[in-house]
Design a protein around this motif. Structure first.
Motif, mmCIF file in Angstrom:
data_model
loop_
_atom_site.group_PDB
_atom_site.id
_atom_site.type_symbol
_atom_site.label_atom_id
_atom_site.label_comp_id
_atom_site.label_asym_id
_atom_site.label_seq_id
_atom_site.Cartn_x
_atom_site.Cartn_y
_atom_site.Cartn_z
ATOM 1 N N GLU A 1 -6.011 46.615 -58.698
ATOM 2 C CA GLU A 1 -6.518 48.216 -58.599
ATOM 3 C C GLU A 1 -5.008 49.162 -58.983
ATOM 4 N N ARG A 2 -5.202 49.309 -60.761
ATOM 5 C CA ARG A 2 -3.613 49.975 -60.527
ATOM 6 C C ARG A 2 -3.478 51.523 -59.873
ATOM 7 N N PHE A 3 -4.780 52.135 -59.879
ATOM 8 C CA PHE A 3 -4.311 53.463 -59.489
ATOM 9 C C PHE A 3 -4.881 54.021 -57.886
ATOM 10 N N ASP A 4 -5.136 52.748 -57.374
ATOM 11 C CA ASP A 4 -5.445 52.981 -55.677
ATOM 12 C C ASP A 4 -3.867 52.037 -54.961
ATOM 13 N N PRO A 5 -2.858 52.984 -54.484
ATOM 14 C CA PRO A 5 -1.688 52.262 -54.027
ATOM 15 C C PRO A 5 -1.997 51.816 -52.071
ATOM 16 N N ASP A 6 -2.844 51.842 -52.082
ATOM 17 C CA ASP A 6 -4.061 51.209 -50.938
ATOM 18 C C ASP A 6 -5.218 50.769 -51.021
ATOM 19 N N PRO A 7 -5.930 49.269 -52.350
ATOM 20 C CA PRO A 7 -7.181 49.385 -51.820
ATOM 21 C C PRO A 7 -7.921 48.624 -51.382
ATOM 22 N N TRP A 8 -7.160 48.261 -50.114
ATOM 23 C CA TRP A 8 -7.326 47.432 -48.428
ATOM 24 C C TRP A 8 -8.093 49.201 -47.870
ATOM 25 N N HIS A 9 -7.934 49.883 -48.279
ATOM 26 C CA HIS A 9 -7.754 51.415 -46.645
ATOM 27 C C HIS A 9 -9.242 51.121 -46.102
ATOM 28 N N ASP A 10 -9.635 51.516 -46.684
ATOM 29 C CA ASP A 10 -11.725 51.761 -46.082
ATOM 30 C C ASP A 10 -12.119 50.449 -45.881
ATOM 31 N N LEU A 11 -11.547 48.999 -45.349
ATOM 32 C CA LEU A 11 -12.085 47.432 -45.047
ATOM 33 C C LEU A 11 -13.327 47.707 -43.989
ATOM 34 N N LEU A 12 -12.561 48.680 -42.846
ATOM 35 C CA LEU A 12 -12.742 47.964 -41.630
ATOM 36 C C LEU A 12 -13.312 49.241 -41.361
ATOM 37 N N PRO A 13 -14.258 50.065 -40.977
ATOM 38 C CA PRO A 13 -15.116 51.087 -40.384
ATOM 39 C C PRO A 13 -14.584 51.772 -39.873
#
Length: 404
Positions: free
Chosen positions: A381-393
């Motif tokens: 994900e090139r334009f997402d600085p943190d693609p894991w940001h919404d992993l948790l509720p």
């Protein structure tokens, strides 16, 4: 999410999840968007080259009784990668949620099983004890979880929050013990011993003092700690002894003995037919002619690159190797945690493919390859600085960030 949830289950359930996802993708539409996503992925052309060469070999080389099954598995490897690459970010997040959720539940199952003891449902026996190749698959998945925990813990240390790293490192060590003892997977232990230093290098490649310190600490904790386990030490010593005896000409049932003969004879197969190989499914026939009769029932050489090389020549071997190395390189190039997560997962897949049939064997390849490619998909994900940001509720994530 369903595919992520069932990766620890028997292979039939994993096949079902793959077929359901494929059917859903075909029925849901959005083909143009998915195709554009695939074409933009750096792995697109290597995967296409791998699949195309396989079909060329199928057309020009002889066919065998094993041709249908080997062709199916070869195509499945490419299709698994393409399906992961075609996921939207939100879809990849759901796959990751399923995997990490079931991994957490399985960790709880292991703790309870060895703490109080109880009958384990048959499909989950390979989670708590050694049960053929499925336990190897589960051990490799636990290695991915352990490496994921290590990446998070290392990030907490880098952020000067060492107390937060303690649970992550305890999980990493606990899973290291699981793959070394009840699941007895040398492949998984080897992967952990190589991957943890790699993510340390990725984290501190610009900070030499921190890098050296982390590598020394990792060597002490992982190397000295795990290797001191009598069971693991015995398996390694037995393996070295088997290898020495095989080099002297001995033939007997032994994990490293059969690998010695498989690697030697499969290498000779490739040398004899370097361009197009012996044909799809040809490895088994050649193995029966070349290998010891004691191992005649084997249907793969415990190395995916040698397997495709024997059947499709050096172009097949190199195309698959390029795919796996390019996946690791794509992860390495991303300098943040998403890159380190993907580096750990793809490197484990590469190591397992080099010392076991981690792609060819669907019991392993339908789970490990899928999860590794999902990790990589998020790192792309090139334009997402943190693609894991919404992993948790959000509510749970807030409590973890602000435990007070």
């Amino acid at each position: 999410m369903f595919w992520g949830l069932v990766v620890f289950m028997p292979v039939g359930v994993t096949y079902l999840s793959a077929l359901l996802l494929l059917a859903t993708m075909l029925l849901a539409g959005g083909y143009r968007e998915r195709y554009a996503r695939l074409r933009a992925n750096p792995l697109w052309w290597p995967v296409m080259a791998y699949l195309a060469w396989m079909l060329v070999v199928l057309a020009v080389r002889p066919h065998y009784p094993e041709t249908p099954s080997n062709l199916f598995h070869g195509l499945r490897i490419g299709l698994t990668m393409l399906m992961a690459m075609a996921l939207a970010r939100e879809e990849a997040i759901w796959a990751l949620r399923g995997f990490l959720l079931i991994a957490a539940l399985n960790v709880l199952l292991i703790v309870l099983y060895y703490a109080i003891g109880f009958p384990v449902w048959s499909p989950l026996r390979a989670v708590v004890m050694e049960v053929g190749n499925k336990s190897i698959s589960n051990a490799l998945l636990f290695s991915v979880v352990a490496a994921t925990a290590a990446v998070w813990g290392i990030a907490q240390i880098a952020a000067h929050k060492p107390l937060r790293a303690i649970p992550a490192f305890l999980l990493m060590l606990g899973l290291g013990l699981v793959v070394a003892l009840p699941l007895t997977s040398r492949t998984s232990v080897l992967a952990l011993l190589l991957v943890i230093p790699a993510v340390c290098v990725h984290q501190w490649r610009s900070h030499l003092k921190m890098l050296v310190g982390s590598l020394v600490l990792g060597a002490v904790v992982l190397g000295a700690g795990l290797y001191q386990l009598p069971q693991l030490q015995h398996k390694v010593e037995t393996g070295v002894q088997e290898l020495e005896e095989a080099q002297a000409g001995a033939v007997f049932k032994g994990s490293w003995v059969i690998r010695y003969y498989m690697y030697r004879d499969t290498g000779l197969m490739i040398a004899d037919r370097p361009l197009t190989g012996w044909g799809i499914g040809g490895w088994t026939e050649q193995w029966h002619k070349r290998g010891p009769a004691l191992f005649a029932d084997s249907n793969m050489p415990h190395n995916d690159f040698l397997w495709v090389g024997a059947q499709g020549g050096l172009p097949a071997l190199l195309s698959l190797l390029v795919i796996m190395v390019a996946a690791v390189w794509q992860a390495w190039k991303r300098p943040d945690m998403a890159g380190r997560y993907a580096l750990a997962a793809t490197l484990i897949a590469l190591i397992a493919s080099s010392v076991n049939s981690a792609l060819r064997d669907a019991q392993i390849g339908l789970a490990l390859l899928w999860i590794a490619m999902v990790y990589l998909r998020l790192a792309q994900e090139r334009f997402d600085p943190d693609p894991w940001h919404d992993l948790l509720p959000r509510r749970l994530a807030g409590k973890i960030s602000n435990p007070g």
